[in-house]
Design a protein around this motif. Sequence first.
Motif, PDB file in Angstrom:
ATOM      1  N   MET A 126      33.460  18.434 -29.066  1.00  0.00           N
ATOM      2  CA  MET A 126      32.146  18.811 -28.792  1.00  0.00           C
ATOM      3  C   MET A 126      31.215  17.600 -28.817  1.00  0.00           C
ATOM      4  O   MET A 126      30.396  17.205 -28.120  1.00  0.00           O
ATOM      5  CB  MET A 126      31.583  20.134 -29.328  1.00  0.00           C
ATOM      6  CG  MET A 126      30.367  20.446 -28.717  1.00  0.00           C
ATOM      7  SD  MET A 126      30.275  20.939 -26.936  1.00  0.00           S
ATOM      8  CE  MET A 126      31.629  21.886 -26.569  1.00  0.00           C
ATOM      9  N   ALA A 127      31.366  17.089 -30.020  1.00  0.00           N
ATOM     10  CA  ALA A 127      30.142  15.821 -30.342  1.00  0.00           C
ATOM     11  C   ALA A 127      30.543  14.695 -29.378  1.00  0.00           C
ATOM     12  O   ALA A 127      29.283  14.432 -28.788  1.00  0.00           O
ATOM     13  CB  ALA A 127      30.478  15.454 -31.899  1.00  0.00           C
ATOM     14  N   GLU A 128      31.744  14.672 -29.209  1.00  0.00           N
ATOM     15  CA  GLU A 128      31.743  13.410 -28.108  1.00  0.00           C
ATOM     16  C   GLU A 128      31.285  13.910 -26.980  1.00  0.00           C
ATOM     17  O   GLU A 128      30.634  12.962 -26.155  1.00  0.00           O
ATOM     18  CB  GLU A 128      33.430  13.123 -27.984  1.00  0.00           C
ATOM     19  CG  GLU A 128      33.639  11.794 -27.175  1.00  0.00           C
ATOM     20  CD  GLU A 128      35.067  11.619 -27.194  1.00  0.00           C
ATOM     21  OE1 GLU A 128      35.715  11.360 -26.231  1.00  0.00           O
ATOM     22  OE2 GLU A 128      35.909  11.723 -28.448  1.00  0.00           O
ATOM     23  N   ARG A 129      31.466  15.021 -26.213  1.00  0.00           N
ATOM     24  CA  ARG A 129      31.123  15.654 -24.935  1.00  0.00           C
ATOM     25  C   ARG A 129      29.573  15.529 -24.981  1.00  0.00           C
ATOM     26  O   ARG A 129      29.171  15.124 -23.840  1.00  0.00           O
ATOM     27  CB  ARG A 129      31.537  16.808 -24.509  1.00  0.00           C
ATOM     28  CG  ARG A 129      33.153  16.521 -24.126  1.00  0.00           C
ATOM     29  CD  ARG A 129      33.672  18.002 -23.816  1.00  0.00           C
ATOM     30  NE  ARG A 129      32.802  18.897 -23.027  1.00  0.00           N
ATOM     31  CZ  ARG A 129      33.033  20.273 -23.238  1.00  0.00           C
ATOM     32  NH1 ARG A 129      33.922  20.650 -23.627  1.00  0.00           N
ATOM     33  NH2 ARG A 129      32.620  21.031 -22.183  1.00  0.00           N
ATOM     34  N   ALA A 130      28.936  15.832 -26.241  1.00  0.00           N
ATOM     35  CA  ALA A 130      27.405  15.716 -25.940  1.00  0.00           C
ATOM     36  C   ALA A 130      26.764  14.454 -26.175  1.00  0.00           C
ATOM     37  O   ALA A 130      25.559  14.377 -26.160  1.00  0.00           O
ATOM     38  CB  ALA A 130      27.070  16.831 -26.903  1.00  0.00           C
ATOM     39  N   GLY A 131      27.732  13.384 -26.781  1.00  0.00           N
ATOM     40  CA  GLY A 131      27.223  12.258 -27.186  1.00  0.00           C
ATOM     41  C   GLY A 131      26.521  12.355 -28.541  1.00  0.00           C
ATOM     42  O   GLY A 131      25.549  11.362 -28.805  1.00  0.00           O
ATOM     43  N   PHE A 132      26.852  12.885 -29.271  1.00  0.00           N
ATOM     44  CA  PHE A 132      26.289  13.130 -30.804  1.00  0.00           C
ATOM     45  C   PHE A 132      27.528  12.440 -31.911  1.00  0.00           C
ATOM     46  O   PHE A 132      28.620  12.647 -31.612  1.00  0.00           O
ATOM     47  CB  PHE A 132      26.251  14.467 -31.303  1.00  0.00           C
ATOM     48  CG  PHE A 132      24.843  15.151 -30.508  1.00  0.00           C
ATOM     49  CD1 PHE A 132      23.563  14.422 -30.284  1.00  0.00           C
ATOM     50  CD2 PHE A 132      25.139  16.345 -29.899  1.00  0.00           C
ATOM     51  CE1 PHE A 132      22.872  15.304 -29.731  1.00  0.00           C
ATOM     52  CE2 PHE A 132      24.110  16.983 -29.316  1.00  0.00           C
ATOM     53  CZ  PHE A 132      22.998  16.483 -29.095  1.00  0.00           C
ATOM     54  N   ALA A 133      26.980  12.206 -32.964  1.00  0.00           N
ATOM     55  CA  ALA A 133      27.981  11.862 -34.057  1.00  0.00           C
ATOM     56  C   ALA A 133      28.357  13.182 -34.847  1.00  0.00           C
ATOM     57  O   ALA A 133      27.673  14.186 -34.606  1.00  0.00           O
ATOM     58  CB  ALA A 133      27.300  11.113 -35.022  1.00  0.00           C
ATOM     59  N   GLU A 134      29.708  13.273 -35.073  1.00  0.00           N
ATOM     60  CA  GLU A 134      30.281  14.457 -35.373  1.00  0.00           C
ATOM     61  C   GLU A 134      29.606  15.103 -36.785  1.00  0.00           C
ATOM     62  O   GLU A 134      29.220  16.339 -36.781  1.00  0.00           O
ATOM     63  CB  GLU A 134      31.913  14.224 -36.071  1.00  0.00           C
ATOM     64  CG  GLU A 134      32.529  14.068 -34.668  1.00  0.00           C
ATOM     65  CD  GLU A 134      33.966  13.988 -35.177  1.00  0.00           C
ATOM     66  OE1 GLU A 134      34.791  14.463 -36.329  1.00  0.00           O
ATOM     67  OE2 GLU A 134      34.869  13.471 -34.252  1.00  0.00           O
ATOM     68  N   GLU A 135      29.185  14.365 -37.689  1.00  0.00           N
ATOM     69  CA  GLU A 135      28.176  14.598 -38.541  1.00  0.00           C
ATOM     70  C   GLU A 135      27.021  15.262 -38.278  1.00  0.00           C
ATOM     71  O   GLU A 135      26.521  16.215 -38.953  1.00  0.00           O
ATOM     72  CB  GLU A 135      28.026  13.433 -39.711  1.00  0.00           C
ATOM     73  CG  GLU A 135      29.229  12.845 -40.252  1.00  0.00           C
ATOM     74  CD  GLU A 135      29.890  11.832 -39.181  1.00  0.00           C
ATOM     75  OE1 GLU A 135      29.383  11.519 -37.940  1.00  0.00           O
ATOM     76  OE2 GLU A 135      31.054  11.256 -39.613  1.00  0.00           O
ATOM     77  N   TYR A 136      26.212  14.879 -37.418  1.00  0.00           N
ATOM     78  CA  TYR A 136      24.870  15.462 -36.790  1.00  0.00           C
ATOM     79  C   TYR A 136      25.285  16.903 -36.330  1.00  0.00           C
ATOM     80  O   TYR A 136      24.578  17.829 -36.701  1.00  0.00           O
ATOM     81  CB  TYR A 136      24.452  14.628 -35.797  1.00  0.00           C
ATOM     82  CG  TYR A 136      23.292  15.329 -35.062  1.00  0.00           C
ATOM     83  CD1 TYR A 136      22.201  15.636 -35.953  1.00  0.00           C
ATOM     84  CD2 TYR A 136      23.318  15.828 -33.783  1.00  0.00           C
ATOM     85  CE1 TYR A 136      21.049  16.446 -35.106  1.00  0.00           C
ATOM     86  CE2 TYR A 136      22.166  16.454 -33.422  1.00  0.00           C
ATOM     87  CZ  TYR A 136      21.034  16.702 -34.022  1.00  0.00           C
ATOM     88  OH  TYR A 136      19.842  17.239 -33.591  1.00  0.00           O
ATOM     89  N   LEU A 137      26.471  17.086 -35.593  1.00  0.00           N
ATOM     90  CA  LEU A 137      26.621  18.301 -34.702  1.00  0.00           C
ATOM     91  C   LEU A 137      27.171  19.257 -36.128  1.00  0.00           C
ATOM     92  O   LEU A 137      26.689  20.592 -36.068  1.00  0.00           O
ATOM     93  CB  LEU A 137      27.727  18.262 -33.887  1.00  0.00           C
ATOM     94  CG  LEU A 137      28.017  19.385 -33.107  1.00  0.00           C
ATOM     95  CD1 LEU A 137      26.707  19.866 -32.165  1.00  0.00           C
ATOM     96  CD2 LEU A 137      29.208  19.153 -31.979  1.00  0.00           C
ATOM     97  N   ALA A 138      27.874  18.880 -37.004  1.00  0.00           N
ATOM     98  CA  ALA A 138      28.380  19.566 -37.922  1.00  0.00           C
ATOM     99  C   ALA A 138      26.984  20.177 -38.876  1.00  0.00           C
ATOM    100  O   ALA A 138      26.979  21.251 -39.128  1.00  0.00           O
ATOM    101  CB  ALA A 138      29.231  19.059 -39.108  1.00  0.00           C
ATOM    102  N   HIS A 139      25.973  19.217 -39.084  1.00  0.00           N
ATOM    103  CA  HIS A 139      24.798  19.582 -39.788  1.00  0.00           C
ATOM    104  C   HIS A 139      23.990  20.660 -38.864  1.00  0.00           C
ATOM    105  O   HIS A 139      23.610  21.621 -39.495  1.00  0.00           O
ATOM    106  CB  HIS A 139      24.133  18.260 -40.027  1.00  0.00           C
ATOM    107  CG  HIS A 139      22.703  18.562 -40.532  1.00  0.00           C
ATOM    108  ND1 HIS A 139      22.509  19.051 -41.729  1.00  0.00           N
ATOM    109  CD2 HIS A 139      21.442  18.501 -40.088  1.00  0.00           C
ATOM    110  CE1 HIS A 139      21.378  19.033 -42.174  1.00  0.00           C
ATOM    111  NE2 HIS A 139      20.721  18.677 -41.269  1.00  0.00           N
ATOM    112  N   VAL A 140      24.019  20.601 -37.687  1.00  0.00           N
ATOM    113  CA  VAL A 140      23.267  21.481 -36.805  1.00  0.00           C
ATOM    114  C   VAL A 140      24.043  22.687 -36.733  1.00  0.00           C
ATOM    115  O   VAL A 140      23.357  24.107 -37.098  1.00  0.00           O
ATOM    116  CB  VAL A 140      23.231  21.061 -35.260  1.00  0.00           C
ATOM    117  CG1 VAL A 140      22.494  22.004 -34.246  1.00  0.00           C
ATOM    118  CG2 VAL A 140      22.258  19.611 -35.162  1.00  0.00           C
ATOM    119  N   GLU A 141      25.178  22.837 -36.861  1.00  0.00           N
ATOM    120  CA  GLU A 141      25.955  24.174 -37.008  1.00  0.00           C
ATOM    121  C   GLU A 141      26.037  24.815 -38.074  1.00  0.00           C
ATOM    122  O   GLU A 141      25.826  26.045 -38.517  1.00  0.00           O
ATOM    123  CB  GLU A 141      27.641  23.930 -36.605  1.00  0.00           C
ATOM    124  CG  GLU A 141      27.815  23.586 -35.081  1.00  0.00           C
ATOM    125  CD  GLU A 141      29.252  23.480 -34.667  1.00  0.00           C
ATOM    126  OE1 GLU A 141      29.941  22.904 -35.868  1.00  0.00           O
ATOM    127  OE2 GLU A 141      29.699  23.424 -33.636  1.00  0.00           O
TER     128      GLU A 141
END
Length: 191
Positions: free
Chosen positions: A1-16
């Motif tokens: 999902m991070a790749e599809r949204a263009g985010f770093a995995e760490e950022y997306l994990a932090h948001v979740e």
Amino acid sequence: MAERAGFAEEYLAHVEESPDVIPGTASLLRLAGALRTSVAELLGGTADLPPGLGQAGHHPELVELSEQECRDRLSGHGVGRVALYTEHGPAVVPVNYTAVDGSVVYRTAHGSTPGQAVGQEVAFEVDRIDEAMSEGWSVLLVGHAIQAGATAEGSRDLEEEAGSAPWAGGEREVWVRIEPERITGRRIQVR
């Protein structure tokens, strides 16, 4: 999902994982796009709206479900709708149900509308709509409703298999079993 949204995995994990973090508008748009949904849906803004307000998918196709696929979707427990005749005419009411030995079983109160199904041919419907993916399915079971769990032991057995208590609360001592005579289902898939 991070790749599809263009985010770093760490950022997306932090948001979740951090309920106090609220992404900005641009980030929300990217996330919604990656999930193929809207920002309103992503934020839960459509939670109280009736299902089916979304857009149809590109090239939707209506596909018949096999009897086994229908039974698979009915298995377990959840909320479905019973269609029956009452003294005031036809009625459709939601019930918490459980699948037991190929039948649908629900618990209701004496004198209630769902309780009036006993002794009748009724229809039972359950469905799922995924507006984000523009897909969904429905299963329709038609059969005769009988009173189940007539003994205290039978009621205890059904209660153990129920999986959840009725959402409406209150005394629900009448168990109704719908013995299927016909099961059909359809699925909307997007190509």
